[in-house]
Design a protein around this motif. Structure first.
Motif, PDB file in Angstrom:
ATOM      1  N   PHE A 339       0.814  -1.218   0.000  1.00  0.00           N
ATOM      2  CA  PHE A 339       0.000   0.000   0.000  1.00  0.00           C
ATOM      3  C   PHE A 339       0.843   1.262   0.000  1.00  0.00           C
ATOM      4  CE2 PHE A 339      -3.373  -2.791   1.739  1.00  0.00           C
ATOM      5  CZ  PHE A 339      -4.320  -2.509   0.781  1.00  0.00           C
ATOM      6  N   GLN A 340       2.006   1.184   0.631  1.00  0.00           N
ATOM      7  CA  GLN A 340       2.781   2.409   0.781  1.00  0.00           C
ATOM      8  C   GLN A 340       3.709   2.660  -0.390  1.00  0.00           C
ATOM      9  OE1 GLN A 340       4.733   1.721   4.468  1.00  0.00           O
ATOM     10  NE2 GLN A 340       2.943   2.228   5.696  1.00  0.00           N
ATOM     11  N   PHE A 341       4.122   1.593  -1.061  1.00  0.00           N
ATOM     12  CA  PHE A 341       5.131   1.809  -2.088  1.00  0.00           C
ATOM     13  C   PHE A 341       4.745   1.221  -3.444  1.00  0.00           C
ATOM     14  CE2 PHE A 341       9.205   0.814  -4.175  1.00  0.00           C
ATOM     15  CZ  PHE A 341       9.620   2.123  -4.366  1.00  0.00           C
ATOM     16  N   VAL A 342       4.428  -0.067  -3.485  1.00  0.00           N
ATOM     17  CA  VAL A 342       4.223  -0.730  -4.772  1.00  0.00           C
ATOM     18  C   VAL A 342       3.016  -0.141  -5.502  1.00  0.00           C
ATOM     19  CG1 VAL A 342       3.775  -2.928  -5.895  1.00  0.00           C
ATOM     20  CG2 VAL A 342       5.272  -2.831  -3.903  1.00  0.00           C
ATOM     21  N   LEU A 343       1.883  -0.101  -4.808  1.00  0.00           N
ATOM     22  CA  LEU A 343       0.675   0.394  -5.451  1.00  0.00           C
ATOM     23  C   LEU A 343       0.802   1.858  -5.862  1.00  0.00           C
ATOM     24  CD1 LEU A 343      -2.050  -0.452  -6.417  1.00  0.00           C
ATOM     25  CD2 LEU A 343      -2.979  -0.048  -4.150  1.00  0.00           C
ATOM     26  N   PRO A 344       1.297   2.729  -4.990  1.00  0.00           N
ATOM     27  CA  PRO A 344       1.484   4.116  -5.429  1.00  0.00           C
ATOM     28  C   PRO A 344       2.397   4.225  -6.635  1.00  0.00           C
ATOM     29  CG  PRO A 344       1.677   4.017  -3.059  1.00  0.00           C
ATOM     30  CD  PRO A 344       1.569   2.601  -3.541  1.00  0.00           C
ATOM     31  N   LEU A 345       3.448   3.391  -6.669  1.00  0.00           N
ATOM     32  CA  LEU A 345       4.385   3.454  -7.796  1.00  0.00           C
ATOM     33  C   LEU A 345       3.661   3.103  -9.102  1.00  0.00           C
ATOM     34  CD1 LEU A 345       7.436   3.976  -8.147  1.00  0.00           C
ATOM     35  CD2 LEU A 345       7.721   1.497  -8.265  1.00  0.00           C
ATOM     36  N   ILE A 346       2.898   2.001  -9.049  1.00  0.00           N
ATOM     37  CA  ILE A 346       2.153   1.599 -10.245  1.00  0.00           C
ATOM     38  C   ILE A 346       1.186   2.701 -10.655  1.00  0.00           C
ATOM     39  CG2 ILE A 346       0.479  -0.069 -11.155  1.00  0.00           C
ATOM     40  CD1 ILE A 346       1.711  -2.104  -9.173  1.00  0.00           C
ATOM     41  N   LEU A 347       0.465   3.218  -9.665  1.00  0.00           N
ATOM     42  CA  LEU A 347      -0.523   4.255  -9.950  1.00  0.00           C
ATOM     43  C   LEU A 347       0.143   5.474 -10.566  1.00  0.00           C
ATOM     44  CD1 LEU A 347      -2.791   4.123  -6.784  1.00  0.00           C
ATOM     45  CD2 LEU A 347      -3.253   3.244  -9.065  1.00  0.00           C
ATOM     46  N   TRP A 348       1.313   5.808 -10.038  1.00  0.00           N
ATOM     47  CA  TRP A 348       1.998   7.003 -10.514  1.00  0.00           C
ATOM     48  C   TRP A 348       2.416   6.833 -11.969  1.00  0.00           C
ATOM     49  CZ3 TRP A 348       7.619   7.394 -11.097  1.00  0.00           C
ATOM     50  CH2 TRP A 348       8.015   8.657 -11.537  1.00  0.00           C
ATOM     51  N   ILE A 349       3.020   5.661 -12.269  1.00  0.00           N
ATOM     52  CA  ILE A 349       3.484   5.436 -13.643  1.00  0.00           C
ATOM     53  C   ILE A 349       2.294   5.482 -14.595  1.00  0.00           C
ATOM     54  CG2 ILE A 349       4.551   3.746 -15.184  1.00  0.00           C
ATOM     55  CD1 ILE A 349       6.223   2.875 -12.713  1.00  0.00           C
ATOM     56  N   THR A 350       1.205   4.798 -14.204  1.00  0.00           N
ATOM     57  CA  THR A 350       0.005   4.819 -15.047  1.00  0.00           C
ATOM     58  C   THR A 350      -0.472   6.245 -15.252  1.00  0.00           C
ATOM     59  OG1 THR A 350      -0.548   2.941 -13.651  1.00  0.00           O
ATOM     60  CG2 THR A 350      -2.108   3.502 -15.392  1.00  0.00           C
ATOM     61  N   ALA A 351      -0.488   6.987 -14.153  1.00  0.00           N
ATOM     62  CA  ALA A 351      -1.005   8.343 -14.229  1.00  0.00           C
ATOM     63  C   ALA A 351      -0.174   9.191 -15.176  1.00  0.00           C
ATOM     64  CB  ALA A 351      -1.021   8.972 -12.835  1.00  0.00           C
ATOM     65  N   GLU A 352       1.163   9.052 -15.064  1.00  0.00           N
ATOM     66  CA  GLU A 352       2.030   9.854 -15.939  1.00  0.00           C
ATOM     67  C   GLU A 352       1.753   9.528 -17.408  1.00  0.00           C
ATOM     68  OE1 GLU A 352       3.972  12.290 -15.390  1.00  0.00           O
ATOM     69  OE2 GLU A 352       4.308  12.273 -13.222  1.00  0.00           O
ATOM     70  N   ILE A 353       1.637   8.227 -17.688  1.00  0.00           N
ATOM     71  CA  ILE A 353       1.409   7.826 -19.083  1.00  0.00           C
ATOM     72  C   ILE A 353       0.077   8.353 -19.578  1.00  0.00           C
ATOM     73  CG2 ILE A 353       1.056   5.842 -20.590  1.00  0.00           C
ATOM     74  CD1 ILE A 353       2.978   4.309 -18.675  1.00  0.00           C
ATOM     75  N   ARG A 354      -0.958   8.166 -18.750  1.00  0.00           N
ATOM     76  CA  ARG A 354      -2.294   8.597 -19.150  1.00  0.00           C
ATOM     77  C   ARG A 354      -2.356  10.100 -19.372  1.00  0.00           C
ATOM     78  NH1 ARG A 354      -7.201   5.320 -18.912  1.00  0.00           N
ATOM     79  NH2 ARG A 354      -6.453   3.211 -18.543  1.00  0.00           N
ATOM     80  N   VAL A 355      -1.745  10.837 -18.443  1.00  0.00           N
ATOM     81  CA  VAL A 355      -1.809  12.290 -18.558  1.00  0.00           C
ATOM     82  C   VAL A 355      -1.044  12.758 -19.790  1.00  0.00           C
ATOM     83  CG1 VAL A 355      -1.090  14.449 -17.471  1.00  0.00           C
ATOM     84  CG2 VAL A 355      -2.231  12.711 -16.125  1.00  0.00           C
ATOM     85  N   ALA A 356       0.115  12.131 -20.017  1.00  0.00           N
ATOM     86  CA  ALA A 356       0.896  12.513 -21.194  1.00  0.00           C
ATOM     87  C   ALA A 356       0.089  12.240 -22.464  1.00  0.00           C
ATOM     88  CB  ALA A 356       2.211  11.736 -21.214  1.00  0.00           C
ATOM     89  N   LYS A 357      -0.549  11.065 -22.526  1.00  0.00           N
ATOM     90  CA  LYS A 357      -1.378  10.713 -23.677  1.00  0.00           C
ATOM     91  C   LYS A 357      -2.523  11.704 -23.840  1.00  0.00           C
ATOM     92  CE  LYS A 357      -1.109   5.789 -24.590  1.00  0.00           C
ATOM     93  NZ  LYS A 357      -1.763   4.515 -24.235  1.00  0.00           N
ATOM     94  N   GLY A 358      -3.157  11.994 -22.712  1.00  0.00           N
ATOM     95  CA  GLY A 358      -4.283  12.920 -22.734  1.00  0.00           C
ATOM     96  C   GLY A 358      -3.868  14.261 -23.287  1.00  0.00           C
ATOM     97  N   LYS A 359      -2.700  14.708 -22.923  1.00  0.00           N
ATOM     98  CA  LYS A 359      -2.206  15.992 -23.420  1.00  0.00           C
ATOM     99  C   LYS A 359      -2.011  15.931 -24.920  1.00  0.00           C
ATOM    100  CE  LYS A 359      -0.130  18.365 -19.582  1.00  0.00           C
ATOM    101  NZ  LYS A 359       0.998  18.173 -18.713  1.00  0.00           N
ATOM    102  N   LYS A 360      -1.418  14.801 -25.344  1.00  0.00           N
ATOM    103  CA  LYS A 360      -1.147  14.648 -26.780  1.00  0.00           C
ATOM    104  C   LYS A 360      -2.465  14.694 -27.555  1.00  0.00           C
ATOM    105  CE  LYS A 360       2.549  11.862 -27.536  1.00  0.00           C
ATOM    106  NZ  LYS A 360       3.022  10.486 -27.637  1.00  0.00           N
ATOM    107  N   ASN A 361      -3.448  13.934 -27.010  1.00  0.00           N
ATOM    108  CA  ASN A 361      -4.748  13.901 -27.680  1.00  0.00           C
ATOM    109  C   ASN A 361      -5.357  15.284 -27.771  1.00  0.00           C
ATOM    110  OD1 ASN A 361      -4.482  11.226 -27.968  1.00  0.00           O
ATOM    111  ND2 ASN A 361      -5.854  10.661 -26.273  1.00  0.00           N
ATOM    112  N   SER A 362      -5.325  15.972 -26.644  1.00  0.00           N
ATOM    113  CA  SER A 362      -5.967  17.280 -26.640  1.00  0.00           C
ATOM    114  C   SER A 362      -5.188  18.237 -27.539  1.00  0.00           C
ATOM    115  CB  SER A 362      -6.056  17.839 -25.223  1.00  0.00           C
ATOM    116  OG  SER A 362      -4.754  17.988 -24.712  1.00  0.00           O
ATOM    117  N   ALA A 363      -3.864  18.011 -27.665  1.00  0.00           N
ATOM    118  CA  ALA A 363      -3.076  18.876 -28.536  1.00  0.00           C
ATOM    119  C   ALA A 363      -3.413  18.599 -30.004  1.00  0.00           C
ATOM    120  CB  ALA A 363      -1.587  18.656 -28.292  1.00  0.00           C
ATOM    121  N   SER A 364      -3.636  17.296 -30.334  1.00  0.00           N
ATOM    122  CA  SER A 364      -3.886  16.947 -31.730  1.00  0.00           C
ATOM    123  C   SER A 364      -5.290  17.358 -32.166  1.00  0.00           C
ATOM    124  CB  SER A 364      -3.693  15.432 -31.947  1.00  0.00           C
ATOM    125  OG  SER A 364      -4.585  14.746 -31.089  1.00  0.00           O
ATOM    126  N   THR A 365      -6.261  17.306 -31.247  1.00  0.00           N
ATOM    127  CA  THR A 365      -7.624  17.652 -31.672  1.00  0.00           C
ATOM    128  C   THR A 365      -7.808  19.156 -31.820  1.00  0.00           C
ATOM    129  OG1 THR A 365      -8.232  17.491 -29.355  1.00  0.00           O
ATOM    130  CG2 THR A 365      -8.826  15.664 -30.784  1.00  0.00           C
TER     131      THR A 365
END
Lengths: 365, 383, 512
Positions: A339-365
């Motif tokens: 709970f303190q390390f593994v899950l936050p790490l996974i969540l963080w990596i996912t979040a970074e990827i998703r947010v980066a993708k989201g930015k790209k999408n919003s930039a392209s549209t």
């Protein structure tokens, strides 16, 4: 409904939460007399992880926790995450309640049923959680002065008893004890800060999470380091590790002109304050995460059942003092690491990827 | 929102009032133990407590000591067993002194202090003493001249240690800390009974030397003074030393002004030795008929040398006893070695006792007379 | 200041018409036999205006409430000396009367029975003229009023010796004389269906936040109650968190305090008929601030303020701490003291809890008994309290002597923070109950609960603990300490004042 808390007040909440009641127990006792090194190492290791928590909150800026989680992870995954953390916060709250009540039981109220003390604290926490994080933060700002005043005065009077030679020899048994102590500290209480992730609805500015979590954690952890080291220098490493409540025992050595003695009970007040806030915050986090997990917008109606379930849990999860101490000073707990390390790490990596993708999408549209 | 608050307060109240006050006790039903101690007999241990009983009420109340003893197999049961003869709950946290008898000390104080540090009611910031040539019960039944309570008398006396310089006072936790420390052994001051008219009066004098938790020997008052000096306890005591002034010997009184002791391990190749440096500063409050002119630096230097010699000899005598007779590391040589030379300690940790016996100890005492009362010149009677 | 225009339109009570007619007889009939039926104090003065077009007129006023000399001098005499324009009626005639006949400052006209009868009830004179369906009101206040004296409950050693009176106009003027600036604004409202009490909202326009003023106006306008006898009614009806006894609206009798508060950005409400003005928002720290802090040296002011905080702690906590120490933690009391307390309590038949609660109750009864009695009897009560209940109770072993000390200490320190005396009593009782169950831990739980309650309270949108929870030096400057004026450059932030600068730097002059 979103509650915006000014950064400094949130920081006070973080400080009292991190101090909590945890410094009653023999923190980092595995490190022997190199405890200060273990503390420094643990602080250095904990800061990036806490920055990671802050980064995730910062990515969600502009949205409430519920919306933020849903946009990043999708509806169902975010609910599952919330449910998991709700359990974690609930269990942590119950543990703190156990520590607090066992402490009170073994120090001053031996025949008072633990359930009675636990009920009193839980009902207060129930009320606090219903009032919400804004009130709780304000409460912390008022109380933080009391806590610091008590601890400062108590340890100022201990200065004459402190023997710095207790820290010698440095690294007598090598690095292993320090590493064990560091892991002990990271586990409980440093990374328990993850609970605070679920408490704040929103922050004032995008960089507010950093300003709240990092200085708050730094102040509390350095303060804890000073308290633990001072207690060790008074008691010696053996006594520090062998007492249930070394800080309490250390303050019982205070003797100023045979008049200012027996101050340990006054110090135990600050444990009560920190412990209560930790219970209340855990309760708030558990209820909020549960509300998110079940898809409700308001968490307040969930506070009462969650709080009332913590009272029996505190009686059943751990039934004796030895177990409570083992949990508070264990080196690595698998669920904690998850709970303190593994899950936050996974969540963080996912979040970074998703947010980066989201930015790209919003930039392209 | 606002109606919820009183509801919760009401719940809180109800939950409290419906339950009860479990640990509530009335102060007047407590029996305040002023001091307690343990004697050993063949049948088991005897716990002796001195309590105070108040007679009369309000402003006319008088406090009188009452000594009760009970025999039991364990401390925990003995402390409770005292409730019965007293008729009230014995309350220990206000105890001012803890005594063990010579027999208990010889057979080991571990059971007693293990109970004291474990127990909730016991305070460990209490002076801890060993009785010599008498039992604890006899001490508590003795009559101190001013104070009615023996415990109070002993507690007050231990506070005078720097002035008296004939014992090294220890509180329970200090003794425990020394006992469990690596490379260090504990000591306790001893209490003896002396005749004063018809009554017996307790006095604190001398030191009991421990090894692990067992007493292995005694230091008398004079040796205790040197021990206090080596422990770095600030001294303010006075003593008389026969001093050679020019051709004659006079009994001159000196008073400690400042003292500092530094003990450090020294490596000479592979050979370990302990360096003890003692620095002493004195006042000379009384010279009798010696007629010393303190502006004569030769005389002062000679006095300082005699003092240094005197203390050096006494320090060496004490260290010889510690190394040989007691073989107990009460000065903490081992602890110092462990702290300053951890590598060396790792080699000798297991056979430190034998090592201690053969350890070379170099002593150096530096003395200085810094005050001579308020006069530099002696009184000289003239015709 | 035509504040009675604000009255909400209602149907006239009774069965009569709601508007005046042109017939003086009919109008008079309604006044005499319907509205003011059986009211002997209403005077109907008939007179006629100067011929040639002389008309019947009537002046109606309440006896003793109006200055009848003024009315005959400046209302009746001009009518008698003047000819009213022929054929004029209605608004035209009323305007003529107001502009050219009546020589008073505050003149108005109305067609409504309700307005006119209200005006009479309030002490105005009303002139009705034959053939005119308007009544003209003249203000001629004539009742006795108390002179301006120093308030007994808020007397100062240093400071102005003026206090508010029961008269709203006087009170407004007292404040206006301190703040002689066009930015000083007054809003008039009327509250109370029966009493029709005049209420004035005063503030400084350039400082107080508009939202705050609007909120106060809105809350007061919302009040629908039959009577406002004292500002306490309004206080209770508009304050936040009324279930907890701590005040969230301040009240004072002193114009200098009102001026000081509104100059910080607060809003004050003055109510006719009472010398007690309300100030809002009211925060927790204000209970510990006194006007003299600002008039005396700042270090002395700081010392007194710290003393007040300490007194508050003592008065709320000392019985609870005493109880938890003697009943749960006798080990915390120094040894000689514990022995003497135990000896003192030896023959006391009551448990400590009963002793603490009982003595606290006895003291409150003594205080309540003494506070409303005339001075000589009050003294008798204190003698009975001190000697009979104090000394004799100890001698008779009903209570222990230490308890008397605790009660005395609690009481004296309670008077230091007299503005929150009653909440302090309740907090004390709550803490004693908590302490009786869990000792010191119960006390701490109680303190945490009280702080939680305080943290959750608001006063007009401002958190109740605002300045206590500030970390900045400008936020703290007037909380635990009273900094010198040259350091208090800005007004408190939490009040949301429009203009925060209150002092130009370099205001402080020194000798070279």
């Amino acid at each position: 409904m979103r509650e915006l808390v000014p950064d400094l007040q949130s920081m006070a909440l973080v400080v009292i939460f991190t101090l909590g009641d945890s410094f009653i127990m023999a923190l980092g006792s595995r490190a022997g007399n190199d405890i200060w090194l273990a503390f420094l190492l643990a602080i250095v290791l904990a800061v990036p992880v806490i920055a990671l928590y802050a980064r995730m909150r910062s990515l969600m800026h502009g949205e409430s926790l519920q919306e933020g989680l849903a946009t990043i992870y999708g509806k169902w995954p975010s609910r599952a995450i919330a449910l998991a953390y709700s359990f974690y916060a609930w269990r942590l709250g119950s543990y703190v309640l156990i520590d607090l009540t066992s402490f009170i039981e073994s120090i001053s109220l031996p025949t008072t049923p633990r359930a009675a003390v636990a009920t009193a604290y839980t009902l207060l926490a129930l009320w606090a959680a219903k009032e919400g994080v804004e009130v709780l933060a304000r409460w912390s700002v008022v109380m933080i002065r009391g806590v610091y005043f008590i601890l400062f005065v108590a340890f100022a009077m201990l200065v004459t008893e402190v023997d710095l030679a207790e820290f010698l020899p440095v690294l007598y048994d090598g690095f292993q004890p320090i590493l064990l102590g560091t892991l002990q500290l990271l586990d409980v209480p440093f990374l328990e800060t993850v609970v605070l992730f679920w408490v704040f609805d929103a922050f004032v500015k995008p960089d507010s999470p950093y300003k709240v979590f990092l200085p708050g954690f730094a102040i509390a952890s350095v303060f804890m380091c000073l308290i633990a080291s001072a207690s060790l220098a008074v008691l010696g490493a053996e006594q520090y590790a062998t007492n249930y409540f070394p800080v309490f025992v250390a303050t019982s050595r205070i003797d100023v002109a045979a008049f200012l003695t027996r101050l340990e009970s006054v110090v135990s007040i600050s444990f009560g304050i920190g412990g209560f806030l930790k219970v209340a915050v855990c309760l708030l986090a558990a209820s909020k995460a549960l509300a998110i997990g079940l898809g409700f917008t308001d968490y307040r109606f969930l506070v009462t059942p969650v709080a009332l379930s913590m009272i029996p849990a505190a009686q059943w999860l751990i039934t004796d003092m030895m177990e409570a101490e083992r949990i508070a000073t264990k080196v690595v707990g698998s669920s904690e690491v998850f709970f303190q390390f593994v899950l936050p790490l996974i969540l963080w990596i996912t979040a970074e990827i998703r947010v980066a993708k989201g930015k790209k999408n919003s930039a392209s549209t | 929102m606002n109606l919820r608050v009183p509801k919760i307060i009401a719940i809180l109240f109800l939950s409290l009032l419906l339950t009860g006050c479990w640990d509530y006790k009335e102060i007047e039903f407590l029996d305040f133990v002023m001091g307690f101690g343990v004697d050993e007999t063949d049948d088991g241990l005897v716990l002796v407590s001195e309590m105070v009983v108040s007679t009369g009420t309000g402003q006319e109340a008088q406090l009188e000591p009452l000594v009760l003893s009970t025999m039991s197999r364990s401390f925990a049961t003995a402390t409770r067993a005292l409730d019965n003869p007293a008729g009230m709950e014995a309350f220990y946290p206000h105890a001012q002194v803890f005594l063990v008898s010579e027999e208990v000390a010889t057979s080991g104080v571990l059971p007693a202090i293990e109970y004291l540090v474990r127990g909730r009611d016991m305070r460990t910031t209490v002076p801890f003493l060993v009785t010599k040539d008498c039992t604890v019960e006899e001490v508590f039944n003795s009559k101190p001249p001013f104070l009615t309570s023996v415990s109070e008398h002993l507690a007050n006396t231990t506070r005078l240690q720097s002035g008296l310089s004939i014992f090294y006072a220890q509180q329970i936790w200090e003794f425990v800390k020394d006992m469990i420390a690596i490379g260090l052994s504990g000591t306790l001051p001893t209490v003896q009974l002396v005749h004063k008219g018809k009554d017996m009066v307790p006095i604190v004098k001398g030191t009991a030397v421990f090894k692990l938790d067992r007493m292995v020997g005694w230091l008398d008052g004079e040796e205790s003074q040197i021990f206090c000096l080596l422990k770095g306890l600030p001294q303010s005591g006075r003593f008389v030393m026969e001093t050679q002034i020019e051709e004659e010997r006079y009994a001159i009184t000196y008073e400690f002004v400042n003292n500092a002791t530094k003990i450090s391990p020294k490596m000479d190749g592979d050979q370990l030795s302990m360096e003890i440096e003692v620095e002493l500063e004195f006042d000379v409050p009384e010279i009798g008929a010696a007629g010393i002119d303190f502006h004569d630096s030769a005389i002062v230097r000679s006095m300082e040398e005699q003092l240094a010699h005197y203390f050096n000899r006494r320090v060496r005598e004490l260290i010889t006893r510690i190394q040989g007779e007691f073989n107990s590391d009460i000065l903490g040589f081992g602890q110092l070695v462990r702290r300053k030379e951890p590598k060396l300690w790792r080699r000798h940790a297991d056979d430190w006792d034998t090592h201690l016996r053969q350890l070379r100890v170099n002593t150096e005492v530096r003395t200085k007379i810094v005050l001579t009362g308020v006069r530099a010149y002696p009184l000289i009677p003239r015709r | 200041m035509f504040f009675w225009k604000k009255i909400k339109d209602r149907k006239p009570k009774g069965k009569g018409l709601d508007r005046l007619g042109t017939s003086l007889q009919t109008n008079l009939y309604w006044f005499k036999n319907d509205i003011f039926m059986d009211d002997a104090s209403i005077i109907y003065r008939r007179f006629r205006s100067q011929p040639p077009h002389s008309r019947d007129c009537i002046l109606i006023y309440a006896d003793n409430m109006t200055n009848s000399d003024f009315l005959s001098q400046y209302v009746v005499r001009p009518f008698m000396n003047r000819t009213l324009p022929k054929g004029a009626s209605g608004q035209e005639l009323a305007d003529y009367i107001m502009e050219s006949v009546i020589q008073g400052d505050q003149v108005d006209c109305s067609q409504s029975f309700v307005h006119l009868s209200d005006a009479i009830a309030r002490g105005l004179g009303v002139v009705l003229v034959e053939g005119c369906d308007y009544g003209v009101t003249v203000e001629a206040p004539g009742w006795d009023r108390r002179t301006i004296t120093e308030p007994q409950a808020e007397s100062v050693v240093r400071g102005p010796r003026q206090g508010f009176t029961e008269n709203l106009g006087v009170n407004i003027n007292l404040v206006r004389r301190i703040i002689s600036s066009p930015n000083f604004k007054i809003k008039h409202l009327q509250v109370g269906l029966q009493t029709k009490t005049k209420v004035a909202i005063v503030y400084v326009e350039t400082i107080a936040s508009t939202a705050l003023v609007d909120e106060v106006v809105k809350r007061i306008e919302n009040i629908q109650i039959d009577a406002i006898l004292e500002s306490g009614y309004i206080q209770e009806l508009i304050q936040d968190g009324p279930n907890f006894s701590l005040p969230t609206i301040g009240s004072t009798e002193r114009p200098d305090i009102v001026a000081g508060k509104i100059l910080e950005g607060r809003v004050a409400v003055l109510v006719d008929g009472t010398p007690f003005a309300l100030t809002m928002p009211y925060l927790f720290v204000e209970a510990f601030q006194a006007n003299e802090d600002y008039y005396n040296n700042w270090l002395a002011g700081t010392f007194r303020r710290v003393l007040r905080y300490i007194s508050f702690l003592i008065t709320t906590s000392s019985p609870a701490l005493y109880l938890s120490l003697i009943s749960y933690h006798p080990q915390l009391i120094p040894t000689p003291l514990v022995l003497s307390i135990a000896a003192a309590r030896k023959n006391v038949p009551f448990p400590g809890f009963v002793e603490v609660v009982g003595m606290g109750l006895v003291f409150e009864i003594l205080r309540e008994g003494g506070v409303r009695l005339p001075q000589p009897i009050g003294q008798a009560i204190s003698i009975v309290g001190a000697i009979v209940l104090g000394d004799a109770a100890v001698n008779a072993s009903l209570v222990g002597a230490p308890m008397i000390v605790v009660v005395g200490l609690t009481a004296i320190s309670g008077f230091v923070v007299s503005s929150i005396y009653d909440p302090a009593v309740l907090m004390r009782l709550f803490l004693v109950l908590m302490a009786s169950v869990f000792g010191l831990h119960g006390y701490v739980i109680g303190v945490m609960a009280i702080v939680l309650q305080l943290s959750s309270m608001q006063s007009f949108g401002v958190p109740y603990l605002s300045s206590l929870i500030s970390f900045s030096s400008q936020g703290m400057k007037d909380t635990f300490v009273r900094l010198p004026w040259w350091r208090m450059v800005l007004r408190p932030r939490y009040l949301g004042a429009k203009n925060r600068e209150r002092l130009r730097s370099k205001s402080r002059s020194k000798s070279p």
